[in-house]
Design an enzyme around this catalytic site. Structure first.
Site, short mmCIF file in Angstrom:
data_model
loop_
_atom_site.label_atom_id
_atom_site.label_comp_id
_atom_site.label_asym_id
_atom_site.label_seq_id
_atom_site.Cartn_x
_atom_site.Cartn_y
_atom_site.Cartn_z
N ASP A 47 -34.07 3.45 24.52
CA ASP A 47 -32.90 4.44 24.89
C ASP A 47 -32.16 3.69 26.07
OD1 ASP A 47 -35.17 4.58 26.75
OD2 ASP A 47 -35.67 6.60 26.15
N ASN A 93 -43.21 16.48 29.06
CA ASN A 93 -42.93 17.36 27.88
C ASN A 93 -43.34 16.95 26.55
OD1 ASN A 93 -40.98 15.77 27.22
ND2 ASN A 93 -39.44 17.21 27.64
N HIS A 102 -42.26 13.98 25.25
CA HIS A 102 -41.16 13.20 24.42
C HIS A 102 -41.56 11.73 24.29
CE1 HIS A 102 -38.82 12.34 28.51
NE2 HIS A 102 -39.46 11.26 28.20
N GLU A 148 -36.44 14.75 22.76
CA GLU A 148 -37.16 15.78 23.41
C GLU A 148 -37.85 16.86 22.36
OE1 GLU A 148 -37.07 15.61 26.35
OE2 GLU A 148 -35.55 14.84 27.40
C1 GLP Z 1 -38.46 8.60 30.18
C2 GLP Z 1 -38.20 7.47 29.01
C3 GLP Z 1 -39.40 7.37 28.26
C4 GLP Z 1 -40.34 7.21 29.08
C5 GLP Z 1 -40.92 8.31 29.68
C6 GLP Z 1 -41.90 8.28 30.62
O1 GLP Z 1 -37.53 9.43 30.23
N1 GLP Z 1 -36.96 7.78 28.20
O2 GLP Z 1 -39.07 6.09 27.48
O3 GLP Z 1 -41.72 6.73 28.12
O4 GLP Z 1 -39.77 9.10 30.26
O5 GLP Z 1 -41.51 7.86 31.96
P1 GLP Z 1 -42.47 7.54 33.05
O6 GLP Z 1 -43.03 6.13 32.50
O7 GLP Z 1 -41.55 7.07 34.16
O8 GLP Z 1 -43.30 8.55 33.27
#
Ligand code: GLP
Length: 232
Positions: free
Chosen positions: A63, A123, A125, A130
């Site tokens: 992303d 959440n 995702h 989402e």
């Molecule tokens: C982000 C990214 C995801 C990531 C997730 C968890 O928003 N878009 O690809 O896996 O949220 O993030 P974190 O590892 O900081 O908990």
């Protein structure tokens, strides 16, 4: 899903890095799907320590934010440069982000993603798909959920403009990867990881689609796996 529970988050990241590095050693032209966020930082540190040859590797990130300049420290391109690309032998032209269209076709053209590294949003995702995202979704522009904006605000300075939209690989795109590594660490992910494991497979919890993939390794620390009592 094949669950691996490690004592600490560092151990979980180390295991993930070993899987990726071993694959790269036998498959120099690998196509990797890469994730950002706090969780995989230690994975990239460990891959760098393995001194793997990245000269023929192609990477596809999950992303990218909309509205940040590419060199903004919180852009995912900047994240990858900082944590991996600037420290391995990869050519910038072999590193792809889902901006500008044609992403799914580009992935298909190179033969698909061999291993996709994934984190898990609080959440449910994956990438920026989402809750409510269609299981048939392809790479596209999306609005971020309030929970995601809140979770990611820790990376931005107080008062700094934080993106509310992004480009993300779709759920159908992610499911086409040949192998998936879902890396989940921390007690704050324990409830959502249980939800993913227990099902049901539902668009309310995008990561639950992974229950339908035949080659998923879930690599978790003890804290994140706390409620997966049957497996620990
Ligand atoms: C982000 C990214 C995801 C990531 C997730 C968890 O928003 N878009 O690809 O896996 O949220 O993030 P974190 O590892 O900081 O908990």
């Amino acid at each position: 899903m094949d669950l691996h529970v490690l004592d600490s988050s560092d151990d979980a990241c180390f295991v993930c890095a070993n899987i990726l590095s071993d694959y790269l050693k036998t498959t120099p032209q690998a196509k990797l799907g890469l994730a950002t966020g706090g969780t995989p930082e230690a994975v990239y540190r460990s891959i760098i320590d393995h001194k793997v040859d990245f000269s023929q590797v192609r990477t596809f990130n999950l992303d990218e934010y909309i509205g940040l300049p590419e060199n903004h420290p919180q852009s995912y391109r900047a994240y990858m440069e900082k944590h991996l690309f600037s420290k391995v032998s990869i050519a910038t032209e072999n590193t792809y982000f889902p901006i500008g269209g044609g992403y799914d076709l580009r992935i298909k053209t190179v033969g698909g993603i061999d291993i996709q590294l994934l984190g898990l949003g609080s959440n449910g995702h994956i990438a920026f798909n989402e809750p409510g995202s269609s299981f048939n979704s392809k790479t596209r522009r999306v609005k971020l959920a309030p929970q995601t904006i809140q979770d990611n605000s820790r990376f931005f300075e107080p008062g700094e403009l934080q993106p509310v939209e992004a480009f993300t690989m779709g759920l159908a795109t992610i499911m086409q990867a040949k192998q998936i590594l879902l890396l989940v660490t921390g007690q704050h992910k324990a409830e959502i990881l249980k939800r993913v494991f227990d099902g049901p497979v539902s668009e309310d919890c995008p990561a639950s689609i992974l229950l339908n993939h035949s080659n998923v390794k879930v690599i978790a620390d003890k804290a994140a796996a706390e409620y997966l009592t049957a497996c620990v």
